[in-house]
Scaffold this active site. Structure first.
Site, short mmCIF file in Angstrom:
data_model
loop_
_atom_site.label_atom_id
_atom_site.label_comp_id
_atom_site.label_asym_id
_atom_site.label_seq_id
_atom_site.Cartn_x
_atom_site.Cartn_y
_atom_site.Cartn_z
N ASN A 21 0.87 -1.18 0.00
CA ASN A 21 0.00 0.00 0.00
C ASN A 21 0.91 1.23 0.00
OD1 ASN A 21 -1.83 2.02 0.46
ND2 ASN A 21 -2.34 1.40 2.56
N LYS A 23 0.14 4.22 -0.33
CA LYS A 23 -0.54 5.40 0.25
C LYS A 23 -0.33 6.62 -0.66
CE LYS A 23 0.03 3.36 4.75
NZ LYS A 23 -0.12 3.51 6.18
N HIS A 108 -9.66 0.88 4.95
CA HIS A 108 -8.38 1.08 5.66
C HIS A 108 -8.62 2.03 6.82
CE1 HIS A 108 -4.25 2.30 6.46
NE2 HIS A 108 -3.86 1.24 5.77
N GLU A 110 -7.05 4.45 7.78
CA GLU A 110 -6.86 5.87 7.42
C GLU A 110 -8.08 6.43 6.69
OE1 GLU A 110 -3.04 5.36 5.51
OE2 GLU A 110 -2.15 4.93 7.47
N GLU A 178 -5.61 -5.35 10.57
CA GLU A 178 -4.61 -4.30 10.80
C GLU A 178 -4.94 -3.56 12.10
OE1 GLU A 178 -2.58 -3.07 6.91
OE2 GLU A 178 -4.35 -1.81 7.12
N GLY A 184 2.05 2.00 10.80
CA GLY A 184 3.00 3.10 10.67
C GLY A 184 3.69 3.50 11.97
N SER A 216 3.11 -2.38 10.34
CA SER A 216 4.56 -2.32 10.54
C SER A 216 5.27 -3.63 10.19
CB SER A 216 4.90 -1.88 11.97
OG SER A 216 4.38 -0.59 12.23
C1 PEP Z 1 -0.97 -0.08 5.92
O1 PEP Z 1 -0.98 1.05 5.47
O2 PEP Z 1 -1.88 -0.84 5.63
C2 PEP Z 1 0.12 -0.48 6.81
C3 PEP Z 1 0.07 -1.65 7.36
O3 PEP Z 1 1.13 0.42 6.97
P1 PEP Z 1 2.55 0.11 7.69
O4 PEP Z 1 3.08 -1.17 7.12
O5 PEP Z 1 3.40 1.29 7.36
O6 PEP Z 1 2.28 -0.03 9.16
#
Ligand code: PEP
Length: 254
Positions: A21, A23, A108, A110, A178, A184, A216
């Site tokens: 992803n 982003k 997501h 976000e 998640e 992040g 992460s």
């Molecule tokens: C994500 O954006 O779905 C995500 C898991 O980000 P990160 O790996 O940076 O934590």
């Protein structure tokens, strides 16, 4: 080759899915460089997992061109529920499909937290994705406060029930667990907590549905997480912006 795996599900042999992803990162030159890095690695090696990248909408056409023929799938990061209409700034699932996308990330955190998307909004978007022939990657996960209050399983269960329309199949749905507090932040859930949550999710979705872990994931922790039987792949944010790191995570899935 199609084999019957654990939990009685049909799965393509070795078919963990590692999704990047990107982003809201990258101008065209960055997208080309990153996609080229991946395409070169894909050309030089066999691979036992499925790979997917989800660039920003502005880069989909460019990245599709670079990845053409290398076996890495393309996906969107969001879509509107409607096929078309007066929705300034939005993109429909049909438009994503038209650009070569096979997947779209929906719900997501976000989007849920940053854009106030409710489960109902996510559900309508999933229906839109299916209408356009896309596989919906539906994200679920609890906040830190919810986990500390012992509510994680309940929160995820409600999100699954309310965000996924009737008629889901393992061919049209992927779930990404998640934990919001792990995205992040450099923090990851323990392998025990991941395994427990993934088992609960598997019990609530059609047999064979892939359940990815996200939060992460990086080259150091990927093998441990992706080695769990309950984990069918990873949704990777930050580390997917480096071809080396993404490839290393993909290697851990294979
Ligand atoms: C994500 O954006 O779905 C995500 C898991 O980000 P990160 O790996 O940076 O934590």
């Amino acid at each position: 080759m199609i084999v019957t795996g654990e939990r009685g599900r049909n799965m393509a042999f070795g078919s963990k899915l590692v999704a990047g992803n990107w982003k809201m990162h990258g101008l065209r030159a960055d997208g080309v460089a990153l996609a080229r890095g991946l395409a070169e690695r894909a050309a030089g090696a066999g691979r036992a997992c499925e790979l997917l990248v989800c660039p920003p909408a502005s880069l989909l056409t460019t990245v599709a061109g670079v990845l053409d023929g290398c076996g890495i799938a393309l996906g969107g990061q969001d879509c509107h529920a409607a096929a078309k209409g007066p929705y300034t700034g939005d993109i429909s699932a049909e438009m994503l499909a038209d650009l070569g996308c096979r997947y779209v990330i929906l719900g997501h955190s976000e989007r849920r937290h940053g854009h106030g998307e409710s489960d109902q909004v996510v559900r309508d978007k999933v229906a839109g994705a299916w209408r356009a022939g896309l596989v919906a990657i539906v994200c679920v996960g609890e906040t830190r406060q919810q986990r500390e209050a012992g509510e994680a399983a309940g929160v995820v269960s409600v999100q699954l029930t309310a965000s996924i329309p009737d008629g889901a199949t393992s061919d049209t749905l992927v779930v990404a667990y998640e934990p919001v507090w792990a995205i992040g932040t450099g923090l990851t859930a323990t392998t025990h907590d991941i395994a427990v949550m993934h088992a609960e999710i598997h019990a609530r979705v059609p047999a064979g549905t892939r359940v990815l872990y996200g939060g992460s994931v990086n080259p150091k922790n990927a093998a441990e997480i992706l080695g769990l039987a309950e984990v069918d792949g990873a949704l990777v944010g930050g580390a997917s912006l480096s071809a080396d790191d993404f490839w290393s995570i993909a290697g851990a899935a294979g």
